[in-house]
Design a protein around this motif. Structure first.
Motif, PDB file in Angstrom:
ATOM      1  N   LEU A  82     -37.575  41.258  28.261  1.00  0.00           N
ATOM      2  CA  LEU A  82     -38.701  41.985  27.634  1.00  0.00           C
ATOM      3  C   LEU A  82     -40.111  42.123  28.872  1.00  0.00           C
ATOM      4  CD1 LEU A  82     -38.899  39.442  24.449  1.00  0.00           C
ATOM      5  CD2 LEU A  82     -37.935  41.298  24.893  1.00  0.00           C
ATOM      6  N   ARG A 100     -39.202  45.986  28.860  1.00  0.00           N
ATOM      7  CA  ARG A 100     -38.623  46.904  27.391  1.00  0.00           C
ATOM      8  C   ARG A 100     -38.578  45.755  26.018  1.00  0.00           C
ATOM      9  NH1 ARG A 100     -34.234  46.389  25.339  1.00  0.00           N
ATOM     10  NH2 ARG A 100     -32.366  46.259  27.674  1.00  0.00           N
ATOM     11  N   ASP A 101     -39.454  45.776  24.800  1.00  0.00           N
ATOM     12  CA  ASP A 101     -38.595  45.059  24.342  1.00  0.00           C
ATOM     13  C   ASP A 101     -37.195  45.527  24.085  1.00  0.00           C
ATOM     14  OD1 ASP A 101     -41.963  45.502  23.658  1.00  0.00           O
ATOM     15  OD2 ASP A 101     -41.825  46.643  21.761  1.00  0.00           O
ATOM     16  N   ILE A 106     -44.018  35.525  22.506  1.00  0.00           N
ATOM     17  CA  ILE A 106     -42.967  37.322  21.772  1.00  0.00           C
ATOM     18  C   ILE A 106     -44.344  37.362  20.525  1.00  0.00           C
ATOM     19  CG2 ILE A 106     -41.712  36.611  23.558  1.00  0.00           C
ATOM     20  CD1 ILE A 106     -39.710  36.060  20.304  1.00  0.00           C
ATOM     21  N   ARG A 123     -42.564  39.477  16.886  1.00  0.00           N
ATOM     22  CA  ARG A 123     -41.169  40.224  16.422  1.00  0.00           C
ATOM     23  C   ARG A 123     -41.346  41.248  15.721  1.00  0.00           C
ATOM     24  NH1 ARG A 123     -36.926  35.872  15.758  1.00  0.00           N
ATOM     25  NH2 ARG A 123     -35.702  36.968  16.459  1.00  0.00           N
ATOM     26  N   THR A 138     -36.877  44.304  16.352  1.00  0.00           N
ATOM     27  CA  THR A 138     -37.860  44.061  18.095  1.00  0.00           C
ATOM     28  C   THR A 138     -38.125  43.112  18.899  1.00  0.00           C
ATOM     29  OG1 THR A 138     -37.463  45.637  17.549  1.00  0.00           O
ATOM     30  CG2 THR A 138     -38.087  45.898  19.938  1.00  0.00           C
ATOM     31  N   SER A 139     -37.873  42.554  19.156  1.00  0.00           N
ATOM     32  CA  SER A 139     -39.100  41.253  20.068  1.00  0.00           C
ATOM     33  C   SER A 139     -39.252  42.166  20.873  1.00  0.00           C
ATOM     34  CB  SER A 139     -37.626  40.279  20.778  1.00  0.00           C
ATOM     35  OG  SER A 139     -37.359  39.019  20.013  1.00  0.00           O
ATOM     36  N   HIS A 140     -40.954  40.864  20.873  1.00  0.00           N
ATOM     37  CA  HIS A 140     -41.877  42.178  21.982  1.00  0.00           C
ATOM     38  C   HIS A 140     -42.679  41.079  22.580  1.00  0.00           C
ATOM     39  CE1 HIS A 140     -45.773  44.825  23.580  1.00  0.00           C
ATOM     40  NE2 HIS A 140     -46.323  43.785  22.902  1.00  0.00           N
ATOM     41  N   GLU A 169     -45.652  38.850  24.561  1.00  0.00           N
ATOM     42  CA  GLU A 169     -47.438  38.847  24.517  1.00  0.00           C
ATOM     43  C   GLU A 169     -47.708  38.736  25.742  1.00  0.00           C
ATOM     44  OE1 GLU A 169     -48.950  40.106  21.557  1.00  0.00           O
ATOM     45  OE2 GLU A 169     -47.269  40.630  20.352  1.00  0.00           O
TER      46      GLU A 169
END
Length: 124
Positions: free
Chosen positions: A26, A29-30, A60, A62, A70-72, A74
């Motif tokens: 992650l 990228r997401d 993360i 979502r 999608t997971s991002h 943090e």
């Protein structure tokens, strides 16, 4: 979660190598659960469980776009953990610097003693 509780959650979440691999992915990228499952040798439900742990630790977030979730990553909780570790790194660096200086002094004293033992004229 505040303060130490948040820090404990972050370290607990990062204690698992699979979750660290997900965080590393992650960081690039997401990604969706499907995309995160591909390089791992575990099932999609297992990846989802790991994502829930990372989300509870606020590592993360979502989001949903249509049928895709999608997971991002943090970064803030990672920064807080890094800052906490940095304080102790400075402590250890300081301690190791003092140890290096002490060992250098002991070695220098040992070399001086060896020279005196080799050359009795230095005793006069």
């Amino acid at each position: 979660m505040a303060g130490t509780d948040q820090l404990s959650a972050v370290f607990s979440a990062l204690a698992d190598p699979t979750r660290r691999a997900i965080v590393a992915e992650l960081a690039e990228r997401d990604a969706t659960v499907t995309e995160l499952t591909a390089p791992l040798s575990i099932s999609m439900p297992a990846v989802s469980r790991h994502l829930k742990v990372l989300e509870r630790a606020a590592l993360i977030s979502r989001s949903r776009s249509g049928k895709w979730r999608t997971s991002h990553l943090e970064a803030a909780p990672l920064r807080e953990a890094a800052d906490w570790i940095e304080r102790y790194r400075r402590l250890w660096d300081s301690s190791l610097t003092r140890l290096d200086a002490h060992l250098a002094a002991v070695q220098a004293a040992g070399r001086a003693t060896d020279r005196m033992a080799d050359d009795p004229r230095e005793l006069e």
